[in-house]
Design an enzyme around this catalytic site. Structure first.
Site, PDB file in Angstrom:
ATOM      1  N   ASP A 166       0.675  -0.382  -7.691  1.00 34.27           N
ATOM      2  CA  ASP A 166       0.274  -0.766  -6.340  1.00 34.27           C
ATOM      3  C   ASP A 166      -0.802  -1.849  -6.365  1.00 34.27           C
ATOM      4  O   ASP A 166      -1.649  -1.877  -7.263  1.00 34.27           O
ATOM      5  CB  ASP A 166      -0.262   0.454  -5.582  1.00 34.27           C
ATOM      6  CG  ASP A 166      -0.196   0.285  -4.073  1.00 34.27           C
ATOM      7  OD1 ASP A 166      -1.119  -0.315  -3.502  1.00 34.27           O
ATOM      8  OD2 ASP A 166       0.783   0.753  -3.469  1.00 34.27           O
ATOM      9  N   HIS A 180     -11.492  -7.475  -4.983  1.00 38.71           N
ATOM     10  CA  HIS A 180     -11.763  -6.601  -3.855  1.00 38.71           C
ATOM     11  C   HIS A 180     -12.592  -5.406  -4.325  1.00 38.71           C
ATOM     12  O   HIS A 180     -12.204  -4.669  -5.235  1.00 38.71           O
ATOM     13  CB  HIS A 180     -10.426  -6.147  -3.271  1.00 38.71           C
ATOM     14  CG  HIS A 180     -10.509  -5.376  -2.004  1.00 38.71           C
ATOM     15  ND1 HIS A 180     -10.605  -4.005  -1.973  1.00 38.71           N
ATOM     16  CD2 HIS A 180     -10.498  -5.780  -0.706  1.00 38.71           C
ATOM     17  CE1 HIS A 180     -10.639  -3.588  -0.706  1.00 38.71           C
ATOM     18  NE2 HIS A 180     -10.572  -4.643   0.073  1.00 38.71           N
ATOM     19  N   HIS A 191      -3.211  -1.975  -4.335  1.00 37.31           N
ATOM     20  CA  HIS A 191      -4.488  -1.329  -4.014  1.00 37.31           C
ATOM     21  C   HIS A 191      -4.605  -0.033  -4.807  1.00 37.31           C
ATOM     22  O   HIS A 191      -3.991   0.972  -4.473  1.00 37.31           O
ATOM     23  CB  HIS A 191      -4.595  -1.021  -2.524  1.00 37.31           C
ATOM     24  CG  HIS A 191      -5.999  -0.719  -2.071  1.00 37.31           C
ATOM     25  ND1 HIS A 191      -6.815   0.190  -2.712  1.00 37.31           N
ATOM     26  CD2 HIS A 191      -6.733  -1.217  -1.043  1.00 37.31           C
ATOM     27  CE1 HIS A 191      -7.987   0.243  -2.098  1.00 37.31           C
ATOM     28  NE2 HIS A 191      -7.968  -0.598  -1.090  1.00 37.31           N
ATOM     29  N   GLU A 214     -19.011  -3.552   2.161  1.00 35.94           N
ATOM     30  CA  GLU A 214     -18.193  -2.642   2.960  1.00 35.94           C
ATOM     31  C   GLU A 214     -18.612  -1.187   2.752  1.00 35.94           C
ATOM     32  O   GLU A 214     -18.898  -0.760   1.635  1.00 35.94           O
ATOM     33  CB  GLU A 214     -16.718  -2.818   2.602  1.00 35.94           C
ATOM     34  CG  GLU A 214     -15.773  -1.987   3.435  1.00 35.94           C
ATOM     35  CD  GLU A 214     -14.322  -2.166   3.031  1.00 35.94           C
ATOM     36  OE1 GLU A 214     -13.494  -1.341   3.458  1.00 35.94           O
ATOM     37  OE2 GLU A 214     -14.016  -3.122   2.293  1.00 35.94           O
ATOM     38  N   GLU A 236     -13.131  -9.636   0.711  1.00 33.69           N
ATOM     39  CA  GLU A 236     -14.000  -8.453   0.628  1.00 33.69           C
ATOM     40  C   GLU A 236     -14.380  -8.171  -0.825  1.00 33.69           C
ATOM     41  O   GLU A 236     -14.277  -7.048  -1.315  1.00 33.69           O
ATOM     42  CB  GLU A 236     -13.296  -7.243   1.248  1.00 33.69           C
ATOM     43  CG  GLU A 236     -12.856  -7.500   2.687  1.00 33.69           C
ATOM     44  CD  GLU A 236     -12.050  -6.357   3.283  1.00 33.69           C
ATOM     45  OE1 GLU A 236     -11.599  -5.483   2.519  1.00 33.69           O
ATOM     46  OE2 GLU A 236     -11.862  -6.330   4.501  1.00 33.69           O
ATOM     47  N   CYS A 239     -10.496   2.095   7.936  1.00 31.70           N
ATOM     48  CA  CYS A 239     -10.668   2.867   6.701  1.00 31.70           C
ATOM     49  C   CYS A 239     -12.053   3.492   6.589  1.00 31.70           C
ATOM     50  O   CYS A 239     -12.205   4.574   6.006  1.00 31.70           O
ATOM     51  CB  CYS A 239     -10.390   1.979   5.490  1.00 31.70           C
ATOM     52  SG  CYS A 239     -11.305   0.421   5.471  1.00 31.70           S
ATOM     53  N   CYS A 240     -13.080   2.845   7.109  1.00 32.35           N
ATOM     54  CA  CYS A 240     -14.455   3.285   6.844  1.00 32.35           C
ATOM     55  C   CYS A 240     -14.860   4.579   7.556  1.00 32.35           C
ATOM     56  O   CYS A 240     -15.439   5.468   6.912  1.00 32.35           O
ATOM     57  CB  CYS A 240     -15.434   2.163   7.182  1.00 32.35           C
ATOM     58  SG  CYS A 240     -15.265   0.706   6.097  1.00 32.35           S
ATOM     59  N   HIS A 286       0.778  -1.243   0.000  1.00 23.63           N
ATOM     60  CA  HIS A 286       0.000   0.000   0.000  1.00 23.63           C
ATOM     61  C   HIS A 286       0.813   1.300   0.000  1.00 23.63           C
ATOM     62  O   HIS A 286       0.291   2.345   0.407  1.00 23.63           O
ATOM     63  CB  HIS A 286      -0.937   0.042   1.216  1.00 23.63           C
ATOM     64  CG  HIS A 286      -2.024  -0.984   1.210  1.00 23.63           C
ATOM     65  ND1 HIS A 286      -1.781  -2.326   1.325  1.00 23.63           N
ATOM     66  CD2 HIS A 286      -3.373  -0.856   1.117  1.00 23.63           C
ATOM     67  CE1 HIS A 286      -2.926  -2.982   1.315  1.00 23.63           C
ATOM     68  NE2 HIS A 286      -3.900  -2.131   1.172  1.00 23.63           N
ATOM     69  N   CYS A 307     -16.753   1.414   2.803  1.00 26.12           N
ATOM     70  CA  CYS A 307     -15.808   2.050   1.885  1.00 26.12           C
ATOM     71  C   CYS A 307     -16.127   1.732   0.434  1.00 26.12           C
ATOM     72  O   CYS A 307     -15.910   2.565  -0.450  1.00 26.12           O
ATOM     73  CB  CYS A 307     -14.378   1.604   2.190  1.00 26.12           C
ATOM     74  SG  CYS A 307     -13.603   2.479   3.569  1.00 26.12           S
TER      75      CYS A 307
END
Length: 656
Positions: A186, A272, A188, A340, A324, A420-421, A136, A342
């Site tokens: 990356d 994801h 992500h 999720e 996820e 994160c959320c 990340h 996010c």
């Protein structure tokens, strides 16, 4: 590209809405201050963050070890971005001072060559840029870039923007196809959309070119992840499975990070869910600014698969807890869903960006569905408790023992180890005015009916709209034009898919204008100060039925009124909600909520409940359960789990 592009100019807005102003004030007065305390580890019953201390350690101002997830820096970045949007809305000396002090701390942690990531600065034994697949680095950079852009736009202060431009110069030198550079990306996605936001502010073509590099590299063969893993000797971060020398799952499942194919060849939402929408948002931004129709065609394909095959009625995405992630078309379980928070927020990013390229109701409808349901459900009414996972069906009694459902919580949590959320929610709600309207050339678009004042710069002059809205409880919207000079322009109003009909008045005179193929009703005229548009939607309670391929909801129905999806809760209907069914064609009536639900519109529905059996046998022959008539109460989905722990269900059986 569609000529109705809405991303070429910036609109300005200030929300004064009967429904949403409360949430913006909650973010300002409760959520952001609470998160500041969490980031500084001053909330005893919340999971420790250590995010601010990580920067102090990286800056050499405190002794200690890095703590937290490898992407812990992003929590600080999202907090800063939320602060920026709040400061743009109204000055706050205390909040601005906290932000400025944090930015100075970040600047002191930056390395002489521009590098900035506290995990690798604190853990010097681990080489930078050696595990992009898992760790990340560019993701954290992306979130900090977004914060820098937002803070500059809100305050005019360039400090964080300059810090991040230095970091981007470093990244630009590290990545590429020249000798000694890394031809990778990356695990992500996030840097892509962040670089495009930076490009929109700086106009620096290197920022656009760097985004293009990361987008084009993804999924190429021979695969970067494999080469990177071999180069570092087969070691992995703690996301991997097994010991060193055993490939982590991200190498086996390259679709998890949308790296299984070049992006131009992808046609299904896979992997994801957050990664997917972040990547697609960056792709659509790049397509918008570069005129890349092939890339935009890929965005449309991916959107269409997600929105027509893998989207929950609540606007959630991501059907399974493992990774996820998405599963396959029409696989939408209600109790084992991940959904999720996010991911729903990222879906709003993507929908807004698609609207910037081409104005079509299908994007705004999904954006609205996600906002009022999955996104809003992620935060409790008190602003201090949060859902990471947003199920459509819950029975607390089974959660403790059923390992398949162990990711589901029956009540919102104070904080998360992977946090994160909550900060994502804060930055989304604080920036909500950016999603309401858009404009291009000489057309102003209204995407969402959220009250406020909006300035739309058009070719013939700036059109200012004062919008008042009764949504989501009422059906009436009014807009008043404020203009120093007459403006010849088109005002395009979205007619939501949930509206059973509508009526339109312009300056008190009824109009019979019909929506175009894009679902927007276009009014072309010379607008003068004081012009008034009144729009009223038919907003009955509507029964929603699933596609016949969605096996989880066969024979079931959901209820929706306006943009709100509804659910049954144990607090109103007792236990064993699975034993309740609605009568097909039965009465559906609105009612007023009370106590915690005061001011909300509820639904009362004619229903039937299976009665208790005479026998305790697990199974019995030739004896259907007795039934008794009852009234089922439904509440807005976003409000569930605010009255204690209990069962909840969105999809309900329907009987004749």
């Amino acid at each position: 590209m569609n000529q109705d592009r809405t991303g070429d100019v910036r609109t300005e807005g200030y929300i004064t809405d009967g429904f949403w102003s409360r949430y913006i004030e909650l973010v300002r007065d409760v959520v952001v201050p609470y998160q500041w305390e969490v980031l500084n580890d001053r909330v005893p019953d919340a999971a420790p963050s250590h995010a601010i201390d990580n920067f102090r350690i990286a800056a050499g101002e405190k002794q200690g070890d890095y703590y937290g997830m490898v992407f812990q820096d992003s929590d600080v970045a999202k907090w800063l971005e939320a602060v920026a949007y709040l400061l743009r809305r109204q000055p706050d000396a205390t909040l601005e001072r906290q932000a400025d002090d944090t930015i100075e701390l970040i600047a002191r942690a930056q390395q002489p060559d521009g590098y900035l990531n506290t995990y690798y600065i604190c853990n010097t034994a681990e080489p930078r840029w050696s595990n992009l697949c898992e760790c990340h680095e560019l993701y954290c950079a992306g979130h900090m870039i977004e914060a820098a852009v937002a803070y500059f736009e809100a305050t005019g202060k360039r400090r964080l923007l300059e810090v991040m431009c230095r970091f981007v110069e470093h990244i630009d030198a590290v990545f590429g196809h020249e000798a000694g550079q890394i031809a990778g990306y990356d695990g992500h996605p996030e840097i892509e959309l962040a670089l495009m936001r930076l490009y929109e502010v700086t106009g620096n073509e290197r920022h656009l070119a760097l985004c293009r590099f990361f987008v084009d590299e993804r999924g190429r063969q021979p695969h970067f992840y494999d080469r990177e893993w071999e180069k570092r000797g087969g070691t992995h971060h703690d996301f991997g499975a097994g010991g060193d020398g055993v490939q982590p799952f991200m190498l086996h499942d390259k679709g998890y990070s949308q790296a299984h194919l070049p992006v131009y060849e992808q046609d299904r939402a896979v992997g994801h869910a957050v990664r997917f929408v972040y990547l697609c948002t960056g792709m659509a931004q790049l397509a918008q600014h570069s005129g890349d129709e092939r890339l935009m065609a890929a965005c449309r394909r991916l959107w269409d698969n997600m929105a027509t095959r893998q989207l929950y009625v609540t606007g959630g995405i991501g059907a399974q807890a493992p990774r996820e992630s998405f599963t396959c078309d029409f696989d939408l379980p209600n109790d084992a869903i991940y959904g999720e928070t996010c991911a729903a927020i990222g879906l709003m990013f993507l929908a807004r960006q698609m609207l910037m390229v081409e104005t079509d109701r299908r994007y705004a409808d999904v954006m609205e569905r996600s906002l009022y349901n999955n996104v809003l459900a992620g935060m409790a009414l008190d602003g201090q408790h949060f859902f990471y996972v947003n199920p459509l069906e819950v029975d607390p009694k089974v959660l403790g023992d059923n390992l398949v459902l162990q990711h589901v919580k029956p009540v919102r949590q104070r904080w998360f180890t992977c946090a994160c959320c909550p900060p994502n929610l804060a930055r989304l709600i604080a920036s909500l005015d950016r999603y309401v309207v858009g404009c291009a050339d000489n057309t102003a678009f209204v995407h969402l009916y959220i009250g406020g004042d909006y300035a739309l710069p058009l070719a013939d002059g700036t059109l200012r709209l004062h919008q008042q809205s009764e949504l989501p409880w009422g059906s009436n919207v009014s807009m008043t034009v404020q203009a120093d000079n007459a403006v010849n322009a088109t005002l395009a109003l979205r007619i939501p898919a949930w509206a059973a009909g509508f009526s339109l008045d312009i300056n008190g005179e009824a109009s019979d204008i019909s929506p175009g193929d894009n679902g927007y009703l276009s009014i072309e005229r010379q607008w003068v100060d004081g012009d008034r548009i009144s729009l009223s939607f038919e907003m009955p309670i509507r029964r929603v039925y699933p596609h016949r391929a969605v096996r989880h909801d066969a024979g079931r129905v959901a209820l929706q009124r306006g943009p709100l999806v509804y659910c049954m809760e144990q607090a109103d209907n007792g236990e064993q909600l699975h034993n309740m069914a609605l009568y097909q064609g039965g009465t559906l009536e609105t009612a007023e909520g009370s106590d915690e639900l005061e001011g909300m519109t509820l639904i009362r529905a004619a229903a039937v409940r299976d009665a208790e059996a005479d026998s305790d046998s697990l199974y019995r022959f030739d004896s259907a359960p007795m039934k008794s008539e009852c009234t089922a109460t439904f509440i807005p989905y976003f409000a569930w789990a605010n009255r204690g722990e209990g069962e909840m269900r969105v999809w309900v059986r329907e009987v004749r």
